[in-house]
Design an enzyme around this catalytic site. Structure first.
Site, short mmCIF file in Angstrom:
data_model
loop_
_atom_site.label_atom_id
_atom_site.label_comp_id
_atom_site.label_asym_id
_atom_site.label_seq_id
_atom_site.Cartn_x
_atom_site.Cartn_y
_atom_site.Cartn_z
N ASP A 31 17.42 -4.00 26.10
CA ASP A 31 18.82 -4.61 25.51
C ASP A 31 18.91 -5.02 23.87
O ASP A 31 18.66 -6.18 23.45
CB ASP A 31 18.84 -6.07 26.21
N SER B 69 20.26 -15.40 22.81
CA SER B 69 20.42 -13.74 22.77
C SER B 69 20.25 -13.02 21.45
O SER B 69 20.90 -13.42 20.64
CB SER B 69 21.51 -13.33 23.69
N HIS C 29 24.02 -6.38 24.48
CA HIS C 29 25.10 -7.10 25.05
C HIS C 29 25.77 -7.93 24.02
O HIS C 29 26.76 -8.39 24.04
CB HIS C 29 24.78 -7.84 26.22
N1 ARG Z 1 22.45 -12.96 31.18
C1 ARG Z 1 22.07 -12.81 29.58
C2 ARG Z 1 22.95 -13.66 28.96
O1 ARG Z 1 23.32 -14.60 29.11
C3 ARG Z 1 22.70 -11.31 29.45
C4 ARG Z 1 23.88 -10.94 29.63
C5 ARG Z 1 24.42 -9.72 29.35
N2 ARG Z 1 24.32 -8.80 30.47
C6 ARG Z 1 25.29 -8.68 31.44
N3 ARG Z 1 24.83 -7.87 32.50
N4 ARG Z 1 26.23 -9.12 31.59
O2 ARG Z 1 23.72 -13.53 27.76
N1 ASP Z 2 21.58 -14.02 27.63
C1 ASP Z 2 21.62 -15.14 26.82
C2 ASP Z 2 22.33 -14.88 25.38
O1 ASP Z 2 23.37 -14.06 25.61
C3 ASP Z 2 20.47 -15.93 26.63
C4 ASP Z 2 20.18 -16.89 27.76
O2 ASP Z 2 21.22 -17.50 28.39
O3 ASP Z 2 19.12 -16.96 28.15
O4 ASP Z 2 22.47 -15.72 24.72
#
Ligand code: ARG
Ligand code: ASP
Length: 720
Positions: free
Chosen positions: A219, A645, A83
């Site tokens: 990921d 991330s 991502h």
């Molecule tokens: N929640 C994670 C972060 O904040 C992964 C986000 C990417 N994945 C998604 N399905 N949007 O970045």
């Molecule tokens: N998914 C998040 C990021 O892109 C990490 C988090 O918020 O825990 O940095």
């Protein structure tokens, strides 16, 4: 017994009885290293951060200013999340070569794909410069004068601190203005795409599983840093060569077990761990609900079109994921703040602080803080709400409005700085718009527009609305603008912006999209922004004083860590499951079995590639499986946030064991309140990454570059 217990709690309860923490890598000696060693770490502080010798920090660049990445080979091979590389992967994708859908693997360096604008920034040195920055910042100065003096001092330090010509000095504040650090950094600008799994692996579970445990997502994506022939940063050039790192992470094949030590090293973006309870209540009751409602509307519309049209699906994939990510996070956060009673806990901490202030006779300095917080937060509420609406509507979720707003700024640039600045900005804007419009769909955007301005007219406090919004007909406004504005197509925007500044501005002023944005922005900047700014400055000053009181009045051994600010931090903990509800316990490791349990053939979130099913059926896991099973993800008690991330999860000896990418649903409130019982970070098991690269993608060329080790079993390196 009962009395003893209460007594014990009273004496041992520090002002902030909160675990977690994101620590400054140059300041780990002492309390942190003791804690880490007790958790099982075998490294010294200098193994993690050292200015004079290679250390872990030299393997960990900030990826494109937003994510974290790590170097995993002597040839600058870089690992980050899928991502985090999503935009890059998408930008090389077409309907014929859809790398989002099918993955991409460069089988040799010639096939690696350049990504103009993508950067990797290393931290060379960190230095405390608090006394230089606060020099001559007199208590008698007004808040604005203090800030001005601080900014002058910062500019001075940035300008005069030693660095190499290709490096950059940056000063960042910690503890809300109570500490300042200088960072010497090096930014590499030639970062090429090397590999990415298909989204059915890299984004498996998509938005349904996002922020949720148990998780089964691969990921990750891979890039390579290129440098000039002196190994220094350079713009993209065919002449550039793979970067030779000072350090790269060896990769452990031994996997993780419950209670293993873990360290996550990266660039957490923003946290607000020391807000007063009134502020937490405002997030729960006002700010998050507003943001969620706006994005509910935008996402429902994008989703409808993406499901119906594969072209729109590619065009909107990245934008949708971005909007959905925080939409979902805010929902989890609100639930978690309520469930953990974060506001109540903060309230008790405030009471404790108040009695400490009285006990130490510090009323003069600090007694005013909490009542003032109450006053300012209640005053700022309508302004903060209007501001969220403005940001979400004009800047984040409607593309036409964002573009029109950028031209509104262009006009201001001309008025404030003249023709030359206007021309520069216009050229930059056109270059970035040319790319953006490839992914623009007029119908989708117009429907989002219509829904969002209707919400805007309904929910922004009436006194802040432009006149034209008072009896707004969203539908006719939308059709008028999307039929007559130049902002619906790149070519017409380009025409609109062609000519000298005065010509452009006079054309802009006749465009219905521009006219609407101008009304919205003018009334925002007249009625909301100045007052918001004033109150916010007061709140920041209070927050700085509150932080000062906490630092001063807490016991010496209190674990008070600075809020995240996009600088390099160490967080540590252990592999650990959790219990989110009565009778429910989540184990800390998931396996490929779970991918197959979630498999929904043909589904856009839960499809599984055929080859992966075959590998699962034949259990062809190579050296990466464990007891006949393929581990996929694991969780730990590391305190992370957005920006972490792509951060490496590192074992007790400094080897890579995983790749951070998310947090668990019940613990997402950790940006305001880290609950040790519920807050967990989610990592990809590095063996799953290797398995996908090796067995799924057959990219042995990449495996061969890496150093694979078995630290638990023996100290020998694996023969390749
Ligand atoms: N929640 C994670 C972060 O904040 C992964 C986000 C990417 N994945 C998604 N399905 N949007 O970045
Ligand atoms: N998914 C998040 C990021 O892109 C990490 C988090 O918020 O825990 O940095």
């Amino acid at each position: 017994m009962k009395i003893f217990k209460t007594l014990f709690i009273l004496v041992s309860f520090p002002l902030f009885a909160q675990q977690g923490g994101m620590w400054i890598p140059s300041l780990l000696e002492g309390m942190n290293v003791t804690e880490m060693t007790n958790l099982g770490m075998k490294m010294t502080a200098k193994d993690i951060y050292d200015v004079n010798n290679a250390s872990l920090k030299d393997a960990i660049p900030h990826f494109n200013g937003g994510c974290t990445s790590e170097v995993i080979s002597p040839n600058g091979l870089l690992l980050t999340n899928h991502h985090c590389g999503y935009g890059q992967i998408q930008s090389h994708s077409t309907l014929e070569h859809d790398y989002l859908e099918n993955g991409f693997w460069a089988k040799n360096m010639k096939d690696e794909l350049p990504n103009p604008g993508t950067t990797a920034t290393f931290i060379i040195k960190i230095e405390d410069v608090t006394s230089k920055i606060l020099a001559n910042v007199d208590q008698s100065l007004s808040e604005a004068e203090k800030q001005k003096k601080i900014e002058e001092n910062m500019a001075e330090v940035v300008k005069n601190s030693p660095k190499e010509t290709w490096q950059e000095n940056r000063v960042r504040t910690f503890y809300e203005g109570n500490q300042y650090m200088l960072f010497v950094v090096e930014t590499y600008k030639d970062v090429r795409l090397v590999g990415a799994p298909p989204s059915s692996i890299g984004k498996f579970g998509s938005d349904t599983d996002n922020w949720v445990w148990p998780r089964h997502t691969g990921d990750f994506s891979m890039f390579r840093i290129y440098a000039d022939k002196n190994n220094r940063p350079a713009e993209y050039s065919e002449e550039n060569v793979p970067y030779k790192p000072k350090h790269y992470l060896p990769i452990s094949l031994d996997g993780v077990a419950e209670d293993d030590f873990t360290l996550v090293f990266g660039f957490p973006g923003t946290t607000d761990e020391y807000l007063p309870s009134v502020a937490i209540e405002q997030v729960i009751n006002t700010i998050n609900p507003a943001r969620i409602a706006i994005r509910d509307a935008a996402l429902a519309i994008q989703d409808k079109y993406m499901r119906a049209d594969p072209q729109i699906k590619i065009q909107y994939a990245s934008k949708y994921a971005r909007i959905a990510n925080y939409w979902k996070k805010w929902r989890g956060e609100t639930l978690g703040l309520k469930k953990s009673d974060a506001a109540g806990i903060k309230k008790r901490q405030e009471n404790k602080l108040t009695s400490e202030i009285n006990k130490k006779g510090k009323q003069q300095e600090y007694a005013n803080i909490l009542p003032q917080f109450e006053k300012f937060y209640s005053e700022i509420e309508p302004y903060a709400l209007a501001r969220e609406y403005f940001l979400e509507t004009v800047l984040r979720n409607v593309e036409l409005l964002r573009t029109a707003y950028q031209t509104y700024q262009l006009k201001q640039i001309f008025e404030n700085r003249g023709e030359q600045s206007f021309n520069d900005r216009r050229d930059n804007l056109l270059a970035s718009l040319e790319n953006q419009y490839k992914d623009f769909n007029k119908q989708v955007d117009s429907e989002v527009f219509e829904a969002l301005i209707a919400l805007y007219a309904k929910n922004v406090p009436q006194q802040f609305l432009p006149n034209s919004f008072k009896n707004l007909n969203a539908e006719s406004t939308a059709s008028n603008i999307y039929e007559n504005s130049a902002f619906v197509k790149y070519n017409s925007v380009k025409n609109l912006l062609t000519g000298n500044a005065e010509e452009v501005i006079s054309k802009l002023e006749k465009d219905p999209g521009f006219i609407l944005v101008k009304e919205m922005a003018d009334s925002y900047f007249e009625k909301v922004d100045p007052k918001y700014d004033e109150l916010n400055t007061n709140i920041s000053a209070l927050q700085r004083n509150y932080m000062k009181a906490l630092l001063e009045l807490s016991p010496k051994d209190a674990r008070i860590f600075p809020n995240a600010n996009s600088t390099l931090r160490v967080t540590y903990g252990k592999v650990n499951g959790y219990s989110p509800a009565d009778a429910v316990y989540y184990e800390p490791v998931t396996h490929l079995e779970g991918v197959m349990e979630k498999y929904v053939p043909g589904d856009y979130e839960f499809d599984v590639p055929k080859k992966l099913i075959e590998l699962y059926n034949t259990k062809d896991y190579g050296p990466y499986g464990e007891n006949g099973k393929m581990p996929v993800n694991f969780i730990g008690t590391n305190h992370t946030t957005g920006g972490n991330s792509g951060s490496p999860a590192i074992d007790a000896n400094g080897n890579l064991i995983g790749l951070n990418f998310d947090r668990v649903w019940e613990g997402t409130m950790s940006d305001y309140y880290y609950d040790p019982a519920l807050s967990r970070n989610i990592m990809v098991d590095i063996r799953y990454v290797l398995f996908i690269v090796d067995k799924y993608a057959d990219a042995k060329n990449l495996i061969n570059e890496m150093t694979l080790v078995h630290p638990k079993k023996d100290k020998r390196k694996i023969k390749k």
